[in-house]
Design an enzyme around this catalytic site. Structure first.
Site, PDB file in Angstrom:
ATOM      1  CG  HIS A 126      -1.701  -1.307   1.220  1.00  0.00           C
ATOM      2  ND1 HIS A 126      -2.922  -1.647   0.437  1.00  0.00           N
ATOM      3  CD2 HIS A 126      -1.637  -2.276   2.008  1.00  0.00           C
ATOM      4  CE1 HIS A 126      -3.229  -2.945   0.417  1.00  0.00           C
ATOM      5  NE2 HIS A 126      -2.397  -3.273   1.364  1.00  0.00           N
ATOM      6  CD  GLU A 162      -1.948  -3.701   4.854  1.00  0.00           C
ATOM      7  OE1 GLU A 162      -3.278  -3.534   4.691  1.00  0.00           O
ATOM      8  OE2 GLU A 162      -1.410  -4.607   4.435  1.00  0.00           O
ATOM      9  CG  HIS A 217       0.361  -6.794   2.201  1.00  0.00           C
ATOM     10  ND1 HIS A 217      -0.491  -6.001   1.619  1.00  0.00           N
ATOM     11  CD2 HIS A 217       1.308  -6.991   0.910  1.00  0.00           C
ATOM     12  CE1 HIS A 217      -0.187  -5.713   0.480  1.00  0.00           C
ATOM     13  NE2 HIS A 217       0.925  -6.203   0.268  1.00  0.00           N
ATOM     14  CD  GLU A 294      -2.280 -10.199   3.950  1.00  0.00           C
ATOM     15  OE1 GLU A 294      -2.132  -9.455   4.839  1.00  0.00           O
ATOM     16  OE2 GLU A 294      -2.516  -9.815   2.789  1.00  0.00           O
TER      17      GLU A 294
HETATM   18 ZN    ZN Z   1      -2.120  -5.155   2.558  1.00  0.00          ZN
END
Ligand code: ZN
Length: 331
Positions: A126, A162, A217, A294
């Site tokens: 991101h 995030e 992430h 993640e």
């Molecule tokens: Zn993400």
């Protein structure tokens, strides 16, 4: 370094282990429109200067052998005529002292890091700030698909975004990988502005001919009690079956190390902490081994507390470094 290792190192010049934060699959749909408005400001990824090959100065300079001390000549005792008074006792034979070799320390060999010669691409997922229009433009996603350039990502319930959590981990990971001798390339240069679209993040790993790419992430599931980490890999990589197999091995290595620091996801992956996907552009378009971590579920208070703890950021970075070392062992 062996000759084969040298040859490989030469072949691998320019490759980096890139941890790419390419993917957009984190958690719920992004809260688009909440990001600061502004024109894209990405000016390209960080291309670190390759770490110079350690000099060989000092190697092979063997210490000169220490010559043993010359053995002193022993004067012959003169013969004594019978008529002469008893001869004085012969002069004592000089003791021959053995001079030990000089105990000079060998020159220190240049340190060869565990990730020397590896190029690793890191993708902090991101962006710090991107307009809705920027994020929503469609880009190639591999496998014949198109998808949004990027998303805003998720956030903790108390508002830590995030993208910042991903950025902090990327910085810690970059430092420890460089300590191990790797050349590290990031897909975005700061936690501000709009970074590249997901397809462009995959291109960073490809252009750098990275030895590995890791996208960083954290997830955003609002399901009650959902927590834990999982690693996404693509089932339709541009690099083909060999790159997919290598990516699976890389994913397995990350899972093995994260098992020691985080629980496995209890909501995805069926207890394997591995989630194969065919819709993640940053992985689909990769021609080099690539996975997406993640690291936990930011919507879970326990996971969020860990992932925002600076000490645990270092713990994660160390685990990913060990995973990469394990993955590269023998390759
Ligand atoms: Zn993400």
């Amino acid at each position: 370094m062996t000759s084969s290792r040298n040859a490989r190192a030469v072949r691998r010049v320019g490759l980096s282990l890139v941890v790419v934060g390419l993917l957009t699959g984190c958690g719920p749909e992004p809260q688009q429109g909440t990001s600061p408005q502004g024109a894209p400001t990405w000016e390209g990824y960080v291309n670190n200067t390759p770490i110079p090959t350690p000099g060989v100065g000092g190697l092979g300079t063997a210490s000169p052998a220490t010559s043993p001390s010359a053995i002193p000549m022993v004067a012959a005792t003169p013969r004594v005529a019978p008529t002469q008074p008893p001869a004085a006792p012969a002069a004592p034979t000089p003791r021959i002292t053995q001079v030990p070799p000089t105990t000079q320390a060998a020159p220190a060999a240049p340190r060869v890091g565990t990730l020397e010669g590896r190029t690793i691409v890191l993708d902090p997922g991101h962006n710090g700030g991107a307009s809705t229009a920027f994020n929503n433009k469609l880009v190639p996603a591999g496998n014949g698909r198109r998808k949004a350039c990027n998303t805003s990502g998720t956030a903790t319930s108390n508002g830590v975004p995030e993208h910042t959590i991903n950025w902090r981990l990327a910085q810690a990971l970059k430092a420890t990988l460089q300590d191990a001798g790797a050349r590290v390339v990031l897909t975005r240069t700061s936690d501000d502005g709009a970074g590249p679209c997901v397809n462009q993040r995959a291109a960073v790993g490809n252009d750098e001919r990275a030895d590995a790419a890791v996208s960083l992430h954290a997830d955003g599931s609002d399901a009650a009690g959902a927590r834990g980490f999982h690693v996404i890999r693509s089932t339709t990589m541009t690099g083909g079956a060999r790159v997919q197999a290598e990516s699976t091995a890389l994913a397995d290595a990350v899972v093995a190390q994260f098992d020691a620091i985080m629980p496995r996801s209890n909501y995805l992956g069926g207890g394997t902490a591995t989630t194969p996907r065919d819709d993640i552009a940053g992985l689909n378009l990769s021609r080099v081994p690539a996975v997406m971590l993640e690291a936990g579920n930011l919507r879970n208070a326990t996971d969020a507390a860990k992932l925002t703890d600076p000490a645990f950021v270092q713990t994660q970075a160390a685990a990913i470094r060990r995973a990469l070392e394990a993955y590269f062992a023998g390759r």
